[in-house]
Design an enzyme around this catalytic site. Structure first.
Site, PDB file in Angstrom:
ATOM      1  N   SER A  48       0.830  -1.204   0.000  1.00  0.00           N
ATOM      2  CA  SER A  48       0.000   0.000   0.000  1.00  0.00           C
ATOM      3  C   SER A  48       0.867   1.258   0.000  1.00  0.00           C
ATOM      4  CB  SER A  48      -0.876   0.027   1.247  1.00  0.00           C
ATOM      5  OG  SER A  48      -0.062   0.285   2.383  1.00  0.00           O
ATOM      6  N   LYS A  49       0.183   2.366  -0.206  1.00  0.00           N
ATOM      7  CA  LYS A  49       0.868   3.657  -0.208  1.00  0.00           C
ATOM      8  C   LYS A  49       1.591   3.849   1.123  1.00  0.00           C
ATOM      9  CE  LYS A  49      -0.163   8.524  -0.749  1.00  0.00           C
ATOM     10  NZ  LYS A  49      -1.107   9.454  -0.164  1.00  0.00           N
ATOM     11  N   ARG A  50       0.943   3.404   2.198  1.00  0.00           N
ATOM     12  CA  ARG A  50       1.542   3.582   3.527  1.00  0.00           C
ATOM     13  C   ARG A  50       2.863   2.805   3.660  1.00  0.00           C
ATOM     14  NH1 ARG A  50      -1.962   2.059   7.660  1.00  0.00           N
ATOM     15  NH2 ARG A  50      -3.664   2.955   6.452  1.00  0.00           N
TER      16      ARG A  50
ATOM     17  N   GLY B  23       5.007   2.389   1.393  1.00  0.00           N
ATOM     18  CA  GLY B  23       6.009   3.220   0.732  1.00  0.00           C
ATOM     19  C   GLY B  23       6.461   4.342   1.646  1.00  0.00           C
TER      20      GLY B  23
END
Ligand code: GLU
Length: 507
Positions: A262-264, A266
């Site tokens: 997920s973006k998190r 990253g």
């Protein structure tokens, strides 16, 4: 004649493309090119509530940056357009009506509130509300009311949706190119909405109709769409159309292995999740990745060639890629491996590309501190030679400064630990001697320097380290860097002697 391979990437413009989406596009691209087929971009924007300004342009820019442009799509109208579903709006209703006529779909009038009440009621009993064969005759739809009432309600323009009529007690046999045969019991499926009360088709209807009209031969998409395969296969049957072949790609998993990337992840791990920057999220491009590296690592996230080979350029991927070798299970994302790929692609990068991007960085860095010789700033030949000396250790062009700032600036500090260890009582004496030797050297080239210093070390019966370590410290400020005589030759005689002099004053 076998039919032409036509594949499509069908993102919804709800934000930037996650690298998982880029991988889906890439596999479609590879499969199309390998089979002399067409790669189509279709924008699935029927859900206007989730539409995000700029997302479509972002998607197109991202594909272009990766070097996997679409053949057909928005702005490249080739007979199957328009390629945005919002521009195809008027087309879907007749297909929904066709299913009503053939009894494969029905009108449902249930209000949002009543469905919500059913849902809540089920939840309170620990159950999930499913709208299908087991309760549809008790709900408010064209199956549960009299034909006359239906006519009246339609004539009164009451709000309705159109639902797919899922059969009871059937076993569906589905085929996926990666997962093989899958059997599904229709009793667990719900009667999905195909057409909404706002006059728009849902994803399912629009997707099937468009794939059919655009003559898509293979649907290659993310695993999250696997649960829709039963409905989609049934829709093709209901229309009497030949279904495309399906391939559902495995998820890209977190570096720790469990759960979808997920973006998190990253943000937490300090690596990009998007190909290009979006808002305050830095993209692969802006982080200094080469598109070749991104394409290469994405290709191997979920696929392997069956050999040890890891480095593939795009044209090699087109030859080697096989859908049947795509894995069934999730592919763990490894941020370190992405750097490894970038390191490789930096080594084989065109020198001019490296030069130009390093020059941008240099201009900025040298703004904050003086260069020892102003002529160097725009001396492409000098900068290119610096790059050739340091790039082996770099994974990104942005590493060049850290690796080679001393090619542009006289060190103004020296690594203290090294000083403590290497700066001995006789060091000034040694360096003074070296300085006068260097002064007399006419050909200040790396081999000449090396020969002269080594001869002198031999003659004086000194150890190599006694001379070379302080000399490097003086030139670089630390014990790092490429071959010392290459450094000295490149910065030149004047600067070399100056550095010895400054160090003798400071240390
Ligand atoms: N619009 C869907 C998405 O956003 C497309 C899924 C498919 O390829 O069928 O992923």
């Amino acid at each position: 004649m076998t039919e032409k391979v036509r594949v499509r990437f069908a993102p919804s413009p709800t934000g930037p493309l996650h690298i998982g989406g880029v991988r889906t596009a890439l596999y479609n691209y590879l499969f199309a090119k390998q089979n002399n087929g067409d790669f189509i971009l279709r924008i699935e924007d029927t859900d206007q509530n989730r539409y995000v300004e700029g997302a479509e342009k972002y998607i197109i820019d991202a594909l272009n940056w990766c070097g996997i442009p679409f053949d057909e799509g928005p702005g490249k109208e080739l007979g199957h357009g328009p390629y945005r579903q919002s521009e195809r709006k008027s087309l879907y209703k007749k297909y929904a009506d066709q299913l009503i006529t053939s009894g494969k779909a029905y009108y449902a009038f249930d209000s949002a509130q009543s469905l919500d009440a059913h849902r809540k009621d089920h939840e309170s009993k620990g159950k999930t509300f499913i709208y299908n064969w087991h309760n549809r005759l008790k709900l408010d739809n064209s199956l549960s009311i009299k034909p006359e009432e239906l006519q009246t309600r339609l004539a009164n323009e009451e709000n309705y949706v159109i639902r797919f009529y899922n059969p009871q007690d059937e076993v569906l046999h589905l085929t996926d190119m990666i997962r093989g045969d899958i059997q599904i019991d229709t009793n667990i499926l719900d009667d999905k909405v195909l057409f909404k009360s706002d006059g728009m088709p849902t994803y399912h209807l629009a997707n099937i109709v468009d794939d059919h009209l655009m003559e898509i031969s293979h649907v290659i998409r993310g695993e999250e769409w696997l649960p829709s395969l039963a409905l989609h296969t049934q829709l093709y049957d209901a229309f009497g159309w030949q279904a495309p072949e399906f391939a559902h790609l495995p998820l890209i998993m977190k570096p720790e292995g469990k759960g979808k990337l997920s973006k998190r992840d990253g943000e937490k791990g300090g690596f990009p999740i998007f190909p290009l920057s979006w808002g305050d999220s830095t993209g692969y491009k802006e982080a200094g990745y080469f598109p070749e590296a991104v394409v290469n690592f994405l290709a191997l996230l979920g696929w392997n060639p069956g050999t040890e080979q890891e480095l593939f350029k795009l044209d090699e991927l087109i030859k080697a890629f096989e859908l049947s070798r795509v894995h069934k299970s999730g592919a763990r994302f490894d941020p370190e491996k992405t750097k490894w790929y970038n390191h490789y692609y930096l080594q084989v990068q065109d020198d001019v590309v490296l030069l130009n991007s390093f020059k941008t960085i240099l201009a900025e860095k040298l703004n904050h501190g003086p260069v020892f010789n102003l002529n160097l700033v725009n001396n492409d030949d000098y900068i290119a030679r610096v790059i050739s000396l340091i790039k082996e250790r770099a994974s990104f062009v942005s590493d060049f400064w850290e690796l080679g700032s001393y090619f542009f600036q006289t060190p103004n500090s020296y690594n203290e630990k090294v000083v403590k260890k290497q700066w001995k009582e006789n060091t000034p004496n040694i360096l003074n001697n070296i300085a006068s030797l260097l002064e007399s050297l006419e050909d200040f080239s790396s081999p000449e320097l090396e020969e002269m210093v080594k001869n002198w070390i031999g003659k004086e019966q000194l150890s190599f380290g006694q001379v070379m370590a302080p000399l490097r410290l003086v030139m670089v400020g630390d014990l790092k860097g490429p071959h010392l005589f290459d450094i000295m030759a490149l910065i030149g005689k004047i600067e070399t002697l100056k550095r010895i002099r400054i160090a003798l004053e400071k240390l």
